[in-house]
Design a protein around this motif. Structure first.
Motif, PDB file in Angstrom:
ATOM      1  N   VAL A   1      37.597 -22.692 -18.117  1.00 22.39           N
ATOM      2  CA  VAL A   1      36.383 -23.659 -18.231  1.00 22.39           C
ATOM      3  C   VAL A   1      35.233 -23.175 -17.428  1.00 22.39           C
ATOM      4  CG1 VAL A   1      35.731 -25.941 -17.372  1.00 22.39           C
ATOM      5  CG2 VAL A   1      38.070 -25.456 -18.499  1.00 22.39           C
ATOM      6  N   CYS A   2      35.454 -22.582 -16.569  1.00 21.22           N
ATOM      7  CA  CYS A   2      34.070 -22.196 -15.866  1.00 21.22           C
ATOM      8  C   CYS A   2      33.972 -20.741 -15.261  1.00 21.22           C
ATOM      9  CB  CYS A   2      33.626 -23.211 -14.781  1.00 21.22           C
ATOM     10  SG  CYS A   2      34.820 -23.410 -13.502  1.00 21.22           S
ATOM     11  N   GLY A   3      35.012 -19.803 -15.286  1.00 18.62           N
ATOM     12  CA  GLY A   3      34.991 -18.696 -14.697  1.00 18.62           C
ATOM     13  C   GLY A   3      35.355 -18.437 -13.339  1.00 18.62           C
ATOM     14  N   ILE A   4      35.720 -19.333 -12.687  1.00 23.44           N
ATOM     15  CA  ILE A   4      36.081 -19.305 -11.316  1.00 23.44           C
ATOM     16  C   ILE A   4      37.703 -18.546 -11.269  1.00 23.44           C
ATOM     17  CG2 ILE A   4      36.769 -20.308  -9.095  1.00 23.44           C
ATOM     18  CD1 ILE A   4      34.798 -22.626 -10.029  1.00 23.44           C
ATOM     19  N   THR A   5      37.792 -17.577 -10.740  1.00 15.79           N
ATOM     20  CA  THR A   5      38.933 -16.612 -10.393  1.00 15.79           C
ATOM     21  C   THR A   5      39.522 -16.450  -9.075  1.00 15.79           C
ATOM     22  OG1 THR A   5      37.554 -14.531 -10.084  1.00 15.79           O
ATOM     23  CG2 THR A   5      38.245 -15.278 -12.447  1.00 15.79           C
ATOM     24  N   HIS A   6      38.760 -16.782  -8.100  1.00 18.21           N
ATOM     25  CA  HIS A   6      39.313 -16.814  -6.700  1.00 18.21           C
ATOM     26  C   HIS A   6      39.079 -18.019  -6.023  1.00 18.21           C
ATOM     27  CE1 HIS A   6      38.639 -12.511  -7.920  1.00 18.21           C
ATOM     28  NE2 HIS A   6      39.645 -12.346  -6.912  1.00 18.21           N
ATOM     29  N   LYS A   7      40.109 -18.344  -5.184  1.00 20.50           N
ATOM     30  CA  LYS A   7      40.113 -19.950  -4.537  1.00 20.50           C
ATOM     31  C   LYS A   7      39.855 -21.106  -5.792  1.00 20.50           C
ATOM     32  CE  LYS A   7      37.609 -18.891  -0.801  1.00 20.50           C
ATOM     33  NZ  LYS A   7      37.108 -19.331   0.333  1.00 20.50           N
ATOM     34  N   SER A   8      40.420 -20.981  -6.764  1.00 21.83           N
ATOM     35  CA  SER A   8      40.018 -21.870  -7.756  1.00 21.83           C
ATOM     36  C   SER A   8      40.620 -23.260  -7.573  1.00 21.83           C
ATOM     37  CB  SER A   8      40.818 -21.411  -9.048  1.00 21.83           C
ATOM     38  OG  SER A   8      40.680 -19.926  -9.344  1.00 21.83           O
ATOM     39  N   PRO A   9      39.260 -24.252  -7.787  1.00 22.55           N
ATOM     40  CA  PRO A   9      39.854 -25.610  -7.853  1.00 22.55           C
ATOM     41  C   PRO A   9      40.848 -26.012  -9.160  1.00 22.55           C
ATOM     42  CG  PRO A   9      37.705 -25.141  -8.841  1.00 22.55           C
ATOM     43  CD  PRO A   9      38.192 -24.048  -8.056  1.00 22.55           C
ATOM     44  N   ILE A  10      41.670 -26.917  -9.036  1.00 23.05           N
ATOM     45  CA  ILE A  10      42.537 -26.943 -10.076  1.00 23.05           C
ATOM     46  C   ILE A  10      42.364 -28.594 -10.507  1.00 23.05           C
ATOM     47  CG2 ILE A  10      44.199 -25.330  -9.677  1.00 23.05           C
ATOM     48  CD1 ILE A  10      46.039 -27.336  -8.258  1.00 23.05           C
ATOM     49  N   ALA A  11      42.829 -29.104 -11.614  1.00 22.31           N
ATOM     50  CA  ALA A  11      42.926 -30.478 -12.021  1.00 22.31           C
ATOM     51  C   ALA A  11      44.242 -30.728 -12.196  1.00 22.31           C
ATOM     52  CB  ALA A  11      42.304 -30.449 -13.401  1.00 22.31           C
ATOM     53  N   ILE A  12      44.666 -31.736 -11.219  1.00 26.32           N
ATOM     54  CA  ILE A  12      45.769 -32.442 -11.173  1.00 26.32           C
ATOM     55  C   ILE A  12      45.964 -33.137 -12.165  1.00 26.32           C
ATOM     56  CG2 ILE A  12      47.702 -33.575 -10.030  1.00 26.32           C
ATOM     57  CD1 ILE A  12      47.244 -30.884  -8.834  1.00 26.32           C
TER      58      ILE A  12
ATOM     59  N   MET B   1      31.329 -25.593   1.814  1.00 30.15           N
ATOM     60  CA  MET B   1      30.244 -26.172   0.800  1.00 30.15           C
ATOM     61  C   MET B   1      30.581 -25.601  -0.358  1.00 30.15           C
ATOM     62  SD  MET B   1      28.576 -28.824   2.172  1.00 30.15           S
ATOM     63  CE  MET B   1      27.065 -28.592   0.969  1.00 30.15           C
ATOM     64  N   ASN B   2      30.467 -24.221  -0.528  1.00 32.32           N
ATOM     65  CA  ASN B   2      30.850 -23.613  -1.676  1.00 32.32           C
ATOM     66  C   ASN B   2      32.111 -24.127  -2.538  1.00 32.32           C
ATOM     67  OD1 ASN B   2      30.086 -21.526  -3.576  1.00 32.32           O
ATOM     68  ND2 ASN B   2      31.707 -20.269  -2.869  1.00 32.32           N
ATOM     69  N   GLN B   3      33.248 -24.228  -1.988  1.00 27.21           N
ATOM     70  CA  GLN B   3      34.264 -24.672  -2.570  1.00 27.21           C
ATOM     71  C   GLN B   3      34.197 -26.095  -3.108  1.00 27.21           C
ATOM     72  OE1 GLN B   3      35.995 -22.115  -2.977  1.00 27.21           O
ATOM     73  NE2 GLN B   3      37.674 -23.243  -2.883  1.00 27.21           N
ATOM     74  N   ILE B   4      33.497 -27.067  -2.344  1.00 27.40           N
ATOM     75  CA  ILE B   4      33.160 -28.492  -2.752  1.00 27.40           C
ATOM     76  C   ILE B   4      32.319 -28.287  -3.864  1.00 27.40           C
ATOM     77  CG2 ILE B   4      31.779 -30.599  -2.219  1.00 27.40           C
ATOM     78  CD1 ILE B   4      32.830 -29.970   0.591  1.00 27.40           C
ATOM     79  N   GLN B   5      31.187 -27.393  -3.801  1.00 22.58           N
ATOM     80  CA  GLN B   5      30.330 -27.325  -5.063  1.00 22.58           C
ATOM     81  C   GLN B   5      30.924 -26.812  -6.209  1.00 22.58           C
ATOM     82  OE1 GLN B   5      27.331 -25.245  -3.022  1.00 22.58           O
ATOM     83  NE2 GLN B   5      26.070 -27.059  -2.308  1.00 22.58           N
ATOM     84  N   ARG B   6      31.836 -25.685  -6.232  1.00 25.81           N
ATOM     85  CA  ARG B   6      32.397 -25.137  -7.246  1.00 25.81           C
ATOM     86  C   ARG B   6      33.635 -26.174  -7.918  1.00 25.81           C
ATOM     87  NH1 ARG B   6      34.517 -19.293  -6.560  1.00 25.81           N
ATOM     88  NH2 ARG B   6      36.386 -20.373  -6.256  1.00 25.81           N
ATOM     89  N   THR B   7      34.168 -26.963  -6.990  1.00 27.89           N
ATOM     90  CA  THR B   7      34.847 -27.907  -7.615  1.00 27.89           C
ATOM     91  C   THR B   7      34.172 -29.003  -8.274  1.00 27.89           C
ATOM     92  OG1 THR B   7      36.438 -27.619  -5.749  1.00 27.89           O
ATOM     93  CG2 THR B   7      36.708 -29.755  -6.939  1.00 27.89           C
ATOM     94  N   ALA B   8      33.139 -29.423  -7.639  1.00 27.66           N
ATOM     95  CA  ALA B   8      32.304 -30.473  -8.534  1.00 27.66           C
ATOM     96  C   ALA B   8      31.797 -29.946  -9.805  1.00 27.66           C
ATOM     97  CB  ALA B   8      30.864 -30.752  -7.651  1.00 27.66           C
ATOM     98  N   GLN B   9      31.349 -28.419  -9.936  1.00 23.79           N
ATOM     99  CA  GLN B   9      30.838 -27.960 -11.054  1.00 23.79           C
ATOM    100  C   GLN B   9      32.185 -27.976 -12.127  1.00 23.79           C
ATOM    101  OE1 GLN B   9      30.292 -23.732 -11.113  1.00 23.79           O
ATOM    102  NE2 GLN B   9      29.214 -23.580 -12.966  1.00 23.79           N
ATOM    103  N   PHE B  10      33.318 -27.495 -11.598  1.00 21.17           N
ATOM    104  CA  PHE B  10      34.417 -27.418 -12.362  1.00 21.17           C
ATOM    105  C   PHE B  10      34.792 -28.838 -13.134  1.00 21.17           C
ATOM    106  CE2 PHE B  10      39.223 -27.919 -12.598  1.00 21.17           C
ATOM    107  CZ  PHE B  10      39.512 -27.366 -13.742  1.00 21.17           C
ATOM    108  N   ARG B  11      34.716 -30.012 -12.224  1.00 22.25           N
ATOM    109  CA  ARG B  11      34.963 -31.283 -12.635  1.00 22.25           C
ATOM    110  C   ARG B  11      34.027 -31.625 -13.648  1.00 22.25           C
ATOM    111  NH1 ARG B  11      35.988 -35.695  -7.845  1.00 22.25           N
ATOM    112  NH2 ARG B  11      36.234 -37.066  -9.772  1.00 22.25           N
ATOM    113  N   TYR B  12      32.915 -31.550 -13.685  1.00 23.82           N
ATOM    114  CA  TYR B  12      31.863 -31.847 -14.725  1.00 23.82           C
ATOM    115  C   TYR B  12      32.108 -31.196 -15.956  1.00 23.82           C
ATOM    116  CZ  TYR B  12      27.461 -32.264 -17.059  1.00 23.82           C
ATOM    117  OH  TYR B  12      26.393 -32.412 -17.996  1.00 23.82           O
ATOM    118  N   LYS B  13      32.320 -29.796 -15.831  1.00 22.98           N
ATOM    119  CA  LYS B  13      32.338 -29.171 -17.076  1.00 22.98           C
ATOM    120  C   LYS B  13      33.744 -29.597 -17.596  1.00 22.98           C
ATOM    121  CE  LYS B  13      29.686 -25.099 -16.313  1.00 22.98           C
ATOM    122  NZ  LYS B  13      29.757 -23.383 -16.370  1.00 22.98           N
TER     123      LYS B  13
END
Length: 113
Positions: free
Chosen positions: A11-22, A80-92
């Motif tokens: 979905v967004c190219g994150i490969t390390h410490k990836s957020p996940i959608a439950i 902050m980075n993890q929160i922002q990456r998760t927000a980006q993933f959620r949106y996409k």
């Protein structure tokens, strides 16, 4: 979990410490505080965070909407980075699911001639 991480990568190219959608339909997105391979890793529910603030070098206070707080051994910048990456993933992911849901309903079969 690996499948969810691969989904995040797609979905967004994150490969390390990836957020996940439950459960993206109910807004259940989690992110790891460190590498999931690290025994001290904790998974945080993105939508339950009220605010975060730095405690000292390398530690951050996470305040949840319930008023409860935890201290994690992660820098404020990294959190902050993890929160922002998760927000980006959620949106996409939400946009992708919304588009798919709408396109599925708008398909009309061609009439026979």
């Amino acid at each position: 979990m690996r499948g969810r991480q691969e989904g995040t990568k797609g979905v967004c190219g994150i490969t390390h410490k990836s957020p996940i959608a439950i459960d993206p339909h109910s807004g259940m997105f989690f992110f790891p505080t460190t590498s999931p391979n690290n025994p001290t890793c904790a998974w945080i529910a993105h939508s339950h965070i009220a605010r975060i603030h730095p405690l000292d070098k390398g530690r951050t206070v996470i305040e949840f909407k319930t008023g409860q707080e935890i201290i994690v051994a992660v820098s404020h910048g990294s959190m902050m980075n993890q929160i922002q990456r998760t927000a980006q993933f959620r949106y996409k992911l939400t946009e992708r699911l919304h588009y798919k849901r709408n396109s599925d309903h708008e398909q009309v079969a061609e009439p026979f001639i």
